[in-house]
Enzyme design. Structure first.
Site, PDB file in Angstrom:
ATOM      1  N   LYS A  55       0.841  -1.207   0.000  1.00  0.00           N
ATOM      2  CA  LYS A  55       0.000   0.000   0.000  1.00  0.00           C
ATOM      3  C   LYS A  55       0.877   1.258   0.000  1.00  0.00           C
ATOM      4  O   LYS A  55       0.540   2.258  -0.631  1.00  0.00           O
ATOM      5  CB  LYS A  55      -0.944  -0.017   1.210  1.00  0.00           C
ATOM      6  CG  LYS A  55      -2.125  -0.945   0.975  1.00  0.00           C
ATOM      7  CD  LYS A  55      -2.865  -1.347   2.219  1.00  0.00           C
ATOM      8  CE  LYS A  55      -3.845  -2.470   1.863  1.00  0.00           C
ATOM      9  NZ  LYS A  55      -4.412  -3.155   3.008  1.00  0.00           N
ATOM     10  N   GLN A  93      -5.141  -2.169   9.180  1.00  0.00           N
ATOM     11  CA  GLN A  93      -4.903  -3.495   8.588  1.00  0.00           C
ATOM     12  C   GLN A  93      -5.437  -4.592   9.510  1.00  0.00           C
ATOM     13  O   GLN A  93      -5.112  -4.631  10.696  1.00  0.00           O
ATOM     14  CB  GLN A  93      -3.388  -3.667   8.354  1.00  0.00           C
ATOM     15  CG  GLN A  93      -3.017  -4.909   7.582  1.00  0.00           C
ATOM     16  CD  GLN A  93      -3.551  -4.902   6.144  1.00  0.00           C
ATOM     17  OE1 GLN A  93      -3.397  -3.931   5.425  1.00  0.00           O
ATOM     18  NE2 GLN A  93      -4.199  -5.981   5.750  1.00  0.00           N
ATOM     19  N   ASP A 120     -11.597   1.899   2.973  1.00  0.00           N
ATOM     20  CA  ASP A 120     -11.766   0.449   2.804  1.00  0.00           C
ATOM     21  C   ASP A 120     -13.236   0.100   2.564  1.00  0.00           C
ATOM     22  O   ASP A 120     -13.545  -0.997   2.102  1.00  0.00           O
ATOM     23  CB  ASP A 120     -11.300  -0.273   4.082  1.00  0.00           C
ATOM     24  CG  ASP A 120     -10.004  -1.037   3.879  1.00  0.00           C
ATOM     25  OD1 ASP A 120      -9.642  -1.278   2.716  1.00  0.00           O
ATOM     26  OD2 ASP A 120      -9.370  -1.386   4.898  1.00  0.00           O
TER      27      ASP A 120
END
Ligand code: NAP
Length: 279
Positions: free
Chosen positions: A49, A93, A116
């Protein structure tokens, strides 16, 4: 022989477009990525990322917290990031270490920075067809279908898997595009029979070769979301790709299919957030 749906090439194109649009903003988009503990797979994802952010010209800030971080400390950090004007997207995460309630953490992220697309506000918006951040994996799958001119309208779409991050949102997106959608899961009897009726088959289970060639209708489009490792430790999907590609009309490879698109759509969501924030 099926058309290979090249997610890697499409992801490159998406990221180039994102970079171009980001360069026209007054302030570069900013993504904060939080990682807690020492999960090696999470570390790999977080590193990629960061590279994606660099490629797109974004500000990327990483917060690597120790395994013993408490839920309250993590939520404190998220609240600080919620308030920062230079941060457009916040990503925590998963998985989180035991003892931290994932749901509470995801709920703490400002839905306007939830790139997300996991916050219930964004999930709810998706369900009723309102604007919000789309979860990156199903969003990426829809981009692949569009790129190759595959229209779900009127097609029987079978989604195998019903997780909140893949199967469920994927089903809703296909439904919004006028597909007739069937969702399968671990309690579905006769999985093969149901799959064989699919014009578009999306596999999101996480089990090597659970979808064999005889479960695919000749000419069907096959999207393999899964990221598994086979006995030799090689990355592979849910579909028996070697045989399925002779039955399907189009198929995503693993690697090089849905995975790169998931990453690209995270960049796209962060850009969209920055654009919204800058009017
Ligand atoms: P998950 O939360 O474990 O969900 C798996 C789903 O598969 C569940 O709904 C489960 O049913 C269903 N299932 C399990 N065994 C089955 C069986 N025998 N027959 C039919 N359905 C069965 O996984 P996930 O997070 O959705 O991820 C799925 C896969 O996609 C994994 O391989 C993951 O690594 C991969 N993934 C890839 C990306 C990407 O960027 N390409 C992103 C996210 C995930 P129940 O609900 O009944 O348990």
């Amino acid at each position: 022989m099926a058309t290979i749906l090249d997610g890697k090439a499409l992801a490159k194109k998406v990221k180039e477009e994102v970079k171009k649009e980001a360069a026209s903003l007054e302030r570069v988009p900013g993504l904060a990525v939080i990682i807690v503990g020492n999960n090696p797979a999470s570390r790999v994802y977080v590193n990629s990322k960061r590279r994606d952010c660099e490629e797109c010209g974004f500000l990327s800030e990483e917060f690597a917290l120790p395994e013993e971080t408490t839920e309250a400390e993590l939520i404190d950090l998220i609240q600080t990031l919620n308030g920062r004007a230079d941060i457009d997207g916040i990503l925590c995460q998963l998985p989180l270490p035991d003892g931290i309630n994932e749901e509470a953490v995801l709920m703490a992220i400002d839905p306007e920075k939830d790139v997300d697309g996991f916050h219930p506000m964004n999930m709810g918006a998706l369900l009723i067809g309102k604007d919000g951040f789309l979860p990156c994996t199903p969003y990426g799958v829809m981009q692949i279908l569009d790129e190759y001119g595959i229209d779900p309208k009127g097609k029987h779409c079978v989604v195998v898997g019903r997780s909140n991050i893949v199967g469920k949102p994927q089903s809703i997106l296909l439904l919004q595009r006028h597909g007739t959608v069937t969702i399968c899961h671990s309690r579905t009897p006769n999985l093969g029979e149901v799959c064989r009726t699919a014009d578009i088959l999306v596999a999101a289970v996480g089990k090597v070769n659970i979808i064999t060639a005889d479960m695919i209708k000749p000419g069907a489009v096959v999207i393999d979301v899964a990221m598994n490792h086979n006995d030799e430790g090689k990355l592979c999907g849910d579909v028996d790709y070697a045989k399925a590609k002779d039955v399907a009309s189009a198929i995503t490879p693993v690697p090089g299919g849905v995975g790169p698109m998931t990453r690209a759509m995270l960049m796209k969501n962060t850009l969209l957030s920055a654009q919204k924030r800058q009017g």
